[in-house]
Write an enzyme that holds these catalytic residues in place. Structure first.
Site, PDB file in Angstrom:
ATOM      1  N   TYR A 219      99.478  57.917  65.914  1.00  0.00           N
ATOM      2  CA  TYR A 219      97.839  57.409  66.177  1.00  0.00           C
ATOM      3  C   TYR A 219      97.410  58.474  67.170  1.00  0.00           C
ATOM      4  O   TYR A 219      96.190  59.063  67.325  1.00  0.00           O
ATOM      5  CB  TYR A 219      97.391  56.137  66.487  1.00  0.00           C
ATOM      6  CG  TYR A 219      98.271  54.878  65.378  1.00  0.00           C
ATOM      7  CD1 TYR A 219      98.142  55.666  64.056  1.00  0.00           C
ATOM      8  CD2 TYR A 219      97.690  53.523  65.361  1.00  0.00           C
ATOM      9  CE1 TYR A 219      98.810  54.261  63.315  1.00  0.00           C
ATOM     10  CE2 TYR A 219      98.431  53.114  64.212  1.00  0.00           C
ATOM     11  CZ  TYR A 219      98.936  53.368  63.617  1.00  0.00           C
ATOM     12  OH  TYR A 219      99.293  52.550  62.267  1.00  0.00           O
TER      13      TYR A 219
ATOM     14  N   ASP B 286      97.145  47.247  68.167  1.00  0.00           N
ATOM     15  CA  ASP B 286      97.978  47.518  67.475  1.00  0.00           C
ATOM     16  C   ASP B 286      98.166  48.942  67.784  1.00  0.00           C
ATOM     17  O   ASP B 286      97.728  49.595  66.930  1.00  0.00           O
ATOM     18  CB  ASP B 286      98.034  46.654  65.686  1.00  0.00           C
ATOM     19  CG  ASP B 286      99.528  47.355  65.211  1.00  0.00           C
ATOM     20  OD1 ASP B 286      99.709  47.071  64.789  1.00  0.00           O
ATOM     21  OD2 ASP B 286      99.046  48.567  64.023  1.00  0.00           O
TER      22      ASP B 286
ATOM     23  N   LYS C 215     105.057  51.525  67.894  1.00  0.00           N
ATOM     24  CA  LYS C 215     105.780  51.820  66.263  1.00  0.00           C
ATOM     25  C   LYS C 215     106.575  53.375  65.991  1.00  0.00           C
ATOM     26  O   LYS C 215     106.284  54.446  66.798  1.00  0.00           O
ATOM     27  CB  LYS C 215     104.680  51.874  64.465  1.00  0.00           C
ATOM     28  CG  LYS C 215     103.653  50.497  64.313  1.00  0.00           C
ATOM     29  CD  LYS C 215     103.265  50.786  63.359  1.00  0.00           C
ATOM     30  CE  LYS C 215     102.312  49.776  63.615  1.00  0.00           C
ATOM     31  NZ  LYS C 215     100.853  50.492  64.062  1.00  0.00           N
TER      32      LYS C 215
ATOM     33  N   HIS D 152     107.565  52.687  62.487  1.00  0.00           N
ATOM     34  CA  HIS D 152     106.502  52.467  61.083  1.00  0.00           C
ATOM     35  C   HIS D 152     107.191  53.556  59.999  1.00  0.00           C
ATOM     36  O   HIS D 152     106.131  52.168  58.929  1.00  0.00           O
ATOM     37  CB  HIS D 152     105.871  54.180  61.510  1.00  0.00           C
ATOM     38  CG  HIS D 152     104.486  54.309  61.797  1.00  0.00           C
ATOM     39  ND1 HIS D 152     104.090  54.642  62.267  1.00  0.00           N
ATOM     40  CD2 HIS D 152     104.108  53.608  60.367  1.00  0.00           C
ATOM     41  CE1 HIS D 152     102.451  54.555  62.079  1.00  0.00           C
ATOM     42  NE2 HIS D 152     102.331  53.965  60.607  1.00  0.00           N
TER      43      HIS D 152
HETATM   44  P1  NDP Z   1      90.663  48.966  58.799  1.00  0.00           P
HETATM   45  O1  NDP Z   1      90.632  47.994  57.255  1.00  0.00           O
HETATM   46  O2  NDP Z   1      91.055  47.953  59.383  1.00  0.00           O
HETATM   47  O3  NDP Z   1      89.269  49.055  58.569  1.00  0.00           O
HETATM   48  C1  NDP Z   1      88.675  50.096  59.446  1.00  0.00           C
HETATM   49  C2  NDP Z   1      87.597  50.363  59.051  1.00  0.00           C
HETATM   50  O4  NDP Z   1      86.793  49.891  58.443  1.00  0.00           O
HETATM   51  C3  NDP Z   1      86.859  51.379  59.736  1.00  0.00           C
HETATM   52  O5  NDP Z   1      86.086  52.757  59.481  1.00  0.00           O
HETATM   53  C4  NDP Z   1      85.944  50.079  60.455  1.00  0.00           C
HETATM   54  O6  NDP Z   1      84.311  51.062  61.628  1.00  0.00           O
HETATM   55  C5  NDP Z   1      85.254  49.200  59.790  1.00  0.00           C
HETATM   56  N1  NDP Z   1      84.802  47.921  60.128  1.00  0.00           N
HETATM   57  C6  NDP Z   1      85.291  47.525  61.249  1.00  0.00           C
HETATM   58  N2  NDP Z   1      84.879  46.255  61.188  1.00  0.00           N
HETATM   59  C7  NDP Z   1      83.340  46.313  60.483  1.00  0.00           C
HETATM   60  C8  NDP Z   1      82.949  45.037  60.340  1.00  0.00           C
HETATM   61  N3  NDP Z   1      83.067  43.720  60.815  1.00  0.00           N
HETATM   62  N4  NDP Z   1      82.087  45.409  59.494  1.00  0.00           N
HETATM   63  C9  NDP Z   1      81.770  46.795  58.770  1.00  0.00           C
HETATM   64  N5  NDP Z   1      82.804  47.388  58.437  1.00  0.00           N
HETATM   65  C10 NDP Z   1      83.500  47.229  59.722  1.00  0.00           C
HETATM   66  O7  NDP Z   1      91.620  49.651  58.417  1.00  0.00           O
HETATM   67  P2  NDP Z   1      92.672  50.418  58.836  1.00  0.00           P
HETATM   68  O8  NDP Z   1      93.159  51.568  58.054  1.00  0.00           O
HETATM   69  O9  NDP Z   1      92.728  51.249  60.243  1.00  0.00           O
HETATM   70  O10 NDP Z   1      94.152  49.373  59.523  1.00  0.00           O
HETATM   71  C11 NDP Z   1      93.545  48.909  60.613  1.00  0.00           C
HETATM   72  C12 NDP Z   1      94.992  49.204  61.458  1.00  0.00           C
HETATM   73  O11 NDP Z   1      96.077  48.700  60.970  1.00  0.00           O
HETATM   74  C13 NDP Z   1      94.888  50.699  61.828  1.00  0.00           C
HETATM   75  O12 NDP Z   1      94.015  50.590  62.692  1.00  0.00           O
HETATM   76  C14 NDP Z   1      96.717  49.954  62.722  1.00  0.00           C
HETATM   77  O13 NDP Z   1      96.828  50.179  63.399  1.00  0.00           O
HETATM   78  C15 NDP Z   1      96.979  49.208  61.195  1.00  0.00           C
HETATM   79  N6  NDP Z   1      97.387  49.990  59.895  1.00  0.00           N
HETATM   80  C16 NDP Z   1      99.124  50.039  60.131  1.00  0.00           C
HETATM   81  C17 NDP Z   1      99.137  51.432  59.515  1.00  0.00           C
HETATM   82  C18 NDP Z   1     101.200  51.183  59.336  1.00  0.00           C
HETATM   83  O14 NDP Z   1     101.691  52.344  58.628  1.00  0.00           O
HETATM   84  N7  NDP Z   1     101.560  50.177  59.702  1.00  0.00           N
HETATM   85  C19 NDP Z   1      98.527  52.089  58.117  1.00  0.00           C
HETATM   86  C20 NDP Z   1      97.082  51.548  58.565  1.00  0.00           C
HETATM   87  C21 NDP Z   1      96.971  50.927  59.346  1.00  0.00           C
HETATM   88  P3  NDP Z   1      84.135  51.001  62.525  1.00  0.00           P
HETATM   89  O15 NDP Z   1      85.450  51.682  63.539  1.00  0.00           O
HETATM   90  O16 NDP Z   1      82.821  52.103  63.050  1.00  0.00           O
HETATM   91  O17 NDP Z   1      83.546  49.972  63.030  1.00  0.00           O
END
Ligand code: NDP
Length: 310
Positions: A51, A46, A76, A107
Site C-alpha cells: 500500500y 490492516d 502483508k 498477500h
Molecule cells: P471498502 O469496501 O472498505 O470500501 C472503501 C470505500 O468505501 C472508500 O471509497 C470509502 O471512502 C468508502 N466508505 C467507507 N466507509 C463508508 C461509509 N460509512 N459510508 C460511505 N462510504 C464509505 O474497500 P477496500 O477495497 O479498501 O477494502 C478494505 C480494506 O481491505 C483495504 O483498505 C485493505 O486494508 C484490505 N484489502 C486487502 C486486500 C488483499 O489483497 N488482502 C485487497 C483489497 C483490500 P472514504 O475513505 O472517503 O470514506
C-alpha cells in the site's frame, strides 16, 4: 450491538472483528485516519507493504497515544518478497515503527521475481506478462514464514487471497496452520464455501472490500437498503454486520472520521436477513471488485496450484 467483539485465532490471541483498512488511503490522509480510528475505539489496523503508506500508518499510531500492545497490527508480505520474507517483514516493521506484528499475511499466493526491478509491485517480462517466479511456490514461502514466528517479530502468520484448493495444498505441507485467510467477501460475493472451509480448519476468515471497495457501491443494493430501512440503520451497518454476524472479520477503509466511527456500528441481524444476503451474494449477480491481473482466480478455474513444494 456487538461493538468491539473479537474472534480467537488458533494461537489463542484475540482479533477485533472490525479493523481499519488502509489501501488507497492517499498520502497525507492515512495518518489522520489511523489516529481518528484509534481515538474512536478501533484496535485493529490492516496494512500492507504494497500500500506504500506504512510509514504514515506508523505516524497515526504514534499520534493516537494508544499503547502498542493494545493494537492488533496486521501487515502483508508482498509477492516480490516470497524468497525473502524476513526482508519484507523488516521493511514493514521499520515503516510502521514497531518491533512486531500481531499477524503477518502472505498477500497473494503468487511468487513474483524479486530480482526484476521493472515495476515496484508487479515486475513484468518483455512480453508484458507478470514475471512469475516459477521455481518457487507459495508453499516454499509459507515454510519461510513459519520460521519468522520463532523470531518473535510476528505473533501469528496467515494468508490472503487463498481459495479452498490453495489452502488444501498448503495444509498438506504446513507445520503451522494459517491463523487467518483474508479475501474479498461482501454482500455480492458471500464466499459461503470458503468461509465454511476456513472455519472447519480453525482459520479466521477476514473480508476485504466489505463495502464494495472504492465508492462503496454495495450501499446502493436494493436488498441492503431494504434491510437497513427495516432495522433503522445505515446501509453500511448492514453490510458490515452481515459479515461480523457470520464470524468474519471486516476491514472497512475510510479516511473520513464520521464514517470511520460509524463503521464500528455492528448490529445483530435476523437469520432471515442473513439468508437474504447469502442468496444475493451467491447468485448470478455475484461480483468481485478487486480482481487484479497478478492475482489468482478464487474460484480456481483455469489455474493450477503453483505447488512445487520441496
Ligand atoms: P471498502 O469496501 O472498505 O470500501 C472503501 C470505500 O468505501 C472508500 O471509497 C470509502 O471512502 C468508502 N466508505 C467507507 N466507509 C463508508 C461509509 N460509512 N459510508 C460511505 N462510504 C464509505 O474497500 P477496500 O477495497 O479498501 O477494502 C478494505 C480494506 O481491505 C483495504 O483498505 C485493505 O486494508 C484490505 N484489502 C486487502 C486486500 C488483499 O489483497 N488482502 C485487497 C483489497 C483490500 P472514504 O475513505 O472517503 O470514506
Amino acid at each position: 450491538m456487538t461493538f468491539s467483539k473479537t474472534l480467537t485465532l488458533n494461537t489463542g490471541a484475540k482479533i477485533p472483528t472490525v479493523g481499519l483498512g488502509t489501501w488507497q488511503a492517499a498520502p497525507g490522509e492515512v495518518a489522520k485516519a489511523v489516529e481518528a480510528a484509534l481515538k474512536a475505539g478501533y484496535r485493529h489496523i490492516d496494512c500492507a507493504w504494497a500500500y506504500g503508506n506504512e510509514n504514515e500508518v506508523g505516524e497515526g499510531i504514534q499520534a493516537s497515544g494508544v499503547p502498542r500492545e493494545e493494537i492488533f497490527i496486521v501487515s502483508k508480505l508482498w509477492s516480490t518478497f516470497h524468497r525473502t520474507p524476513e526482508k519484507g517483514l523488516q521493511e514493514s516493521l521499520e515503516k510502521l515503527g514497531t518491533d512486531y506484528l500481531d499477524l503477518y499475511l502472505m498477500h497473494w499466493p503468487i511468487p513474483l521475481n524479486g530480482e526484476n526491478k521493472s515495476h515496484p509491485l508487479v515486475p513484468t517480462r518483455a512480453n508484458g506478462a507478470r514475471d512469475l517466479d516459477e521455481e518457487w511456490s507459495y508453499i516454499d514461502t509459507w515454510k519461510e514464514m513459519e520460521k519468522l514466528v520463532d523470531t518473535g517479530k510476528v505473533k501469528a502468520i496467515g494468508v490472503s487471497n487463498c481459495s479452498v484448493p490453495y489452502l488444501e495444498e498448503l495444509l498438506k505441507h504446513a507445520k503451522i496452520v494459517p491463523a487467518a485467510n483474508q479475501c474479498e467477501c461482501h454482500a455480492l460475493n458471500a464466499e459461503l464455501e470458503l468461509a465454511d472451509y476456513c472455519k472447519s480448519k480453525g482459520i479466521v476468515f477476514e473480508a476485504y472490500s466489505p463495502l464494495g471497495s472504492s465508492g462503496s457501491p454495495l450501499m446502493k443494493e436494493d436488498v441492503v437498503l431494504d434491510i437497513a430501512k427495516k432495522n433503522g440503520v445505515e446501509p453500511g451497518t448492514i453490510l458490515l454486520s452481515y459479515l461480523v454476524n457470520r464470524d468474519i472479520v471486516v476491514l472497512p477503509k475510510s479516511v473520513n472520521p464520521t464514517r470511520i466511527a460509524s463503521n464500528q456500528n455492528i448490529i445483530d441481524l435476523s437469520p432471515e436477513d442473513i439468508e437474504k444476503l447469502n442468496q444475493l451474494g451467491s447468485g448470478d449477480q455475484q461480483k468481485r471488485y478487486c480482481n487484479p491481473p497478478w492475482g489468482v482466480d478464487l474460484k480456481f478455474k483455469g489455474w493450477k496450484v503453483l505447488s512445487t513444494a520441496k
